[in-house]
Design an enzyme around this catalytic site. Structure first.
Site, PDB file in Angstrom:
ATOM      1  N   SER A 114       1.888  -9.807  -0.914  1.00 53.20           N
ATOM      2  CA  SER A 114       1.490  -8.393  -0.807  1.00 53.20           C
ATOM      3  C   SER A 114       1.655  -7.767   0.564  1.00 53.20           C
ATOM      4  O   SER A 114       1.838  -6.560   0.682  1.00 53.20           O
ATOM      5  CB  SER A 114       0.047  -8.240  -1.265  1.00 53.20           C
ATOM      6  OG  SER A 114      -0.794  -9.110  -0.532  1.00 53.20           O
TER       7      SER A 114
ATOM      8  N   LYS B  70       0.812  -1.231   0.000  1.00 53.56           N
ATOM      9  CA  LYS B  70       0.000   0.000   0.000  1.00 53.56           C
ATOM     10  C   LYS B  70       0.840   1.274   0.000  1.00 53.56           C
ATOM     11  O   LYS B  70       0.437   2.290  -0.562  1.00 53.56           O
ATOM     12  CB  LYS B  70      -0.941   0.008   1.202  1.00 53.56           C
ATOM     13  CG  LYS B  70      -2.025  -1.062   1.164  1.00 53.56           C
ATOM     14  CD  LYS B  70      -3.064  -0.755   0.109  1.00 53.56           C
ATOM     15  CE  LYS B  70      -4.235  -1.729   0.171  1.00 53.56           C
ATOM     16  NZ  LYS B  70      -5.136  -1.573  -1.001  1.00 53.56           N
TER      17      LYS B  70
ATOM     18  N   GLU C 167      -9.619   6.294   2.831  1.00 55.84           N
ATOM     19  CA  GLU C 167     -10.490   5.289   3.434  1.00 55.84           C
ATOM     20  C   GLU C 167      -9.625   4.097   3.792  1.00 55.84           C
ATOM     21  O   GLU C 167      -8.552   3.912   3.232  1.00 55.84           O
ATOM     22  CB  GLU C 167     -11.569   4.861   2.437  1.00 55.84           C
ATOM     23  CG  GLU C 167     -11.164   3.725   1.483  1.00 55.84           C
ATOM     24  CD  GLU C 167     -10.069   4.101   0.492  1.00 55.84           C
ATOM     25  OE1 GLU C 167      -9.861   5.303   0.289  1.00 55.84           O
ATOM     26  OE2 GLU C 167      -9.415   3.198  -0.065  1.00 55.84           O
TER      27      GLU C 167
END
Lengths: 401, 277
Positions: free
Chosen positions: A383, A94, A116
């Protein structure tokens, strides 16, 4: 650097039929402004150099491509390599996107950021990037998720962000996005919305994909260097679809490379039991773009479930819908139970705790490996790390932490 | 002739402004929606805007969103909304306020997300909407760039597709929107979501005056309006005002209070606002 050959999206942000901008008029000006600024930044070597510098010295890139020898032996077939996004600062992919968008926010001269978050990974990454660049940050998080992810709430606050608990609708990620969009409607002149995945109105899907494409570019080069050739299969999990889009995009032109996206199969195929949008959904409109959506016969968004808080989203990025229809990427799903047992398997065999999202991809990679020759190579986008999921896994298994 | 054109033609001839009321279909239930629709018309509403509950209404503020959530939690389906609208359209007082304007129906307009239209299929949705007695639709998440196919289908049926301009809309874009809009132009008064506000921005009058010089479409102002002084500020520069959250906030109380009491309050609100027009 590889040269991805995709003409998508067009000037209207369309990936084939998918994408576009289905948003209130109030946001149209900001989206146009954002698209222009992003296009300039994309072509500006100074911006790109700065982005790369932060990725290298702050995020810790390039992340390793690691040969998972014991997982490979366990699966009993093709060699499995892990692209270790879990080793990035903040523990997941991210941060790549957040650094890019925070730099863009600064370039646009906007002092405030909203974001968000579902499980909290994107919220923490946004809070981190905002702390780094001195931006005010407010993160919207569903009330349910605030309760489930107390550690990430604490981290965001420690990083100087304000966390707003969202009590509308289903009180999860979907409503956090709705609230962030509503905030943006009223504050658009001085606020940028760092959306966390390849979803939303144009230019978000293309911009987030571009910022995340560093994953696939590195993995492709590393595979060529370490293995001496391209992988046979690349696997990544798909919620909104940002790590997978970033992983797949640089491989699109390599027709020999099979691309596999893994959705959350949850507890079963009934509505509300899974979050396999591409597997069970149909084209529709959600959160500003046209893409596959899980909805009922009236067009109301359906409830979703996944053991992984990062995958339980009823939509998916429009480019994935395009790749699904074109057949370039194959999408499948993995159940809660299989993902959970893989969490333990990775931990015991490799000494790595995977995020539950990531465990979905590893399960599929091991299944594919078992059916393939020993010389074949499978690269998995690993990830994120599983620290955030320890409380949930313990709870599900009746343990107290 | 489309009832919306009839209405604004008549109001213009009389030098009057339109009072447009919004209510959510099915909140707290369809019977209340019917009773409230009737009451709103009786109190002087010229056009009724009916909110189609949607699970993810990003343009709406907390009051209207909560009303949508409640309606959907009670199991409201799209076909129920159409059936309710049909009943409302058939109501004698809505069909024509006989003494004042025989055979002059109160136009009914849908406020509906494109998600619902797309799922039903645009042609099927428009057919059903017209059969239900709707004269037009406002689709708040369908900007002009995406609206052309639906606009063409609607035009072929003389069904109005009402577009919105906002304070952030640049002038060249506002012109394009005015060209695409039919029935009237929905002028959003503030940057943000629906909901009551204490004050309206000064630049709104400027924008309305400029628009007035650019288009013959009636200009109706919505978002944030709940007070007579706001209506007074707008009556000289707009052709109508739209009031939503202030009505929905009162109607939601019908879940726990006697309906006549709630309707009395709605009537008082509307009378107060229409007398300022």
């Amino acid at each position: 650097m590889s040269a991805p050959t995709s003409s998508a999206p067009d000037n209207h942000g369309r990936f084939g039929a998918y994408g576009g901008r289905y948003v209130p008029e109030t946001l149209m000006f900001a989206l146009r402004q954002l698209a222009e600024h992003y296009e300039q930044a994309r072509q500006d070597p100074v911006f790109q150099e700065e982005f790369e510098r932060y990725l290298r010295h702050y995020v810790g890139r390039p992340s390793p491509l690691y040969f998972a020898e014991r997982l490979t032996r366990e699966a009993g077939g093709a060699r499995i390599y892990l692209k270790r996004e879990d080793l990035n600062h903040t523990g997941a992919h991210k941060i790549n996107n957040c650094i890019g968008q925070a730099l863009l926010t600064r370039r646009m001269g906007k002092p405030r950021v909203i974001a968000e978050t579902g499980a909290g990974q994107h919220g923490v990454a946004s809070a981190t990037a905002c702390a780094l660049f001195g931006l005010e940050c407010q993160v919207y998080m569903g009330e349910e998720d605030v309760r489930r992810q107390k550690l990430n709430v604490f981290k965001m606050k420690a990083l100087g962000s304000k966390v707003v608990s969202v009590t509308t609708g289903s009180r999860t990620l979907r409503d956090a996005i709705n609230e962030a969009l509503r905030d943006w409607m009223a504050t658009v002149e001085h606020t940028h919305y760092i959306i966390g995945s390849v979803v939303g109105p144009h230019p978000f899907p293309v911009m987030v994909r571009d910022f995340q494409s560093v994953i696939g570019r590195e993995a492709r080069l590393q595979c060529l260097e370490e293995v001496g050739r391209l992988p046979d299969v690349v696997v990544a999990c798909v919620g909104g679809g940002s790590n997978s889009a970033g992983m797949f995009y640089p491989f699109l032109a390599d027709r020999s490379v099979e691309l596999v996206g893994v959705e959350a199969g949850g507890r079963g195929a009934d509505p509300g039991e899974h979050a396999a949008t591409l597997g069970h959904g149909q084209p529709g409109v959600l959160h500003g773009s046209y893409s596959y959506v899980l909805q009922d016969d009236d067009g109301q968004t359906a409830p979703v479930h996944s053991v992984s808080a990062g995958l339980d989203y009823p939509g998916v990025g429009p480019e994935h819908s395009f790749w699904k229809d074109s057949g370039r990427v194959r999408y499948t799903s993995v159940s809660d139970a299989d993902a959970l047992s893989n969490f333990h398997l990775c931990a015991r065999l490799e000494g790595i705790l995977p995020a539950l999202e990531t465990a979905h991809a590893v399960v599929e990679a091991m299944r594919l490996a078992a059916k393939r020759a020993k010389e074949d190579v499978i690269v998995v986008c690993f990830s994120g790390r599983g620290d955030k999921d320890c409380y949930e896994v313990a709870r599900l298994e009746g343990e107290e932490i | 002739m489309n009832p919306i054109d009839q209405l604004f033609g008549r109001l213009r001839a009389q030098g009057r402004k339109a009072f447009i009321a919004f209510l959510t279909a099915g909140d707290p239930d369809l019977a209340t929606t019917l009773a409230a629709g009737r009451e709103l018309v009786r109190a002087g509403t010229d056009l009724l805007e009916i909110g189609f509950p949607y699970s993810d209404p990003i343009a709406d503020g907390p009051v209207i969103q909560a009303s949508y959530t409640r309606a959907l939690e009670r199991g409201l389906r799209l076909d129920d909304v159409f059936a309710c609208v049909r009943q409302l359209a058939d109501n004698p007082e809505v069909a024509s306020r006989e003494r004042e304007r025989p055979d002059k129906p109160t136009p009914l307009v849908a406020m509906v997300s494109y998600s619902l239209i797309h799922r039903r299929g645009p042609e099927a949705f428009l057919r059903q909407a017209q059969q239900a007695g709707l004269s037009g639709a406002i689709v708040p998440d369908l900007p002009v760039e995406e609206a052309e196919p639906l606009g063409e289908l609607a035009a072929a049926r003389d069904f109005k597709l009402i577009h919105l301009v906002t304070p952030t809309t640049p002038r060249d874009r506002a012109l394009r929107i005015a060209r695409c809009s039919t029935g009237f132009l929905y002028c959003v008064s503030v940057t943000g979501i629906t909901g009551e506000r204490d004050a309206l921005p000064e630049q709104l009058r400027e924008q309305l005056a400029w628009l007035r010089g650019q288009t013959d479409l009636p200009l109706c102002v919505g978002f944030g309006i709940s007070r007579p002084e706001q209506v007074r500020m707008l009556r000289d520069c707009a052709d109508g005002v739209i009031v939503g959250s202030a009505i929905v906030r009162r109607l939601e109380q019908a879940a726990t209070r006697p309906l006549p009491e709630v309707l009395d309050e709605v009537r008082a609100l509307v009378r107060g606002l229409t007398s300022a027009l």
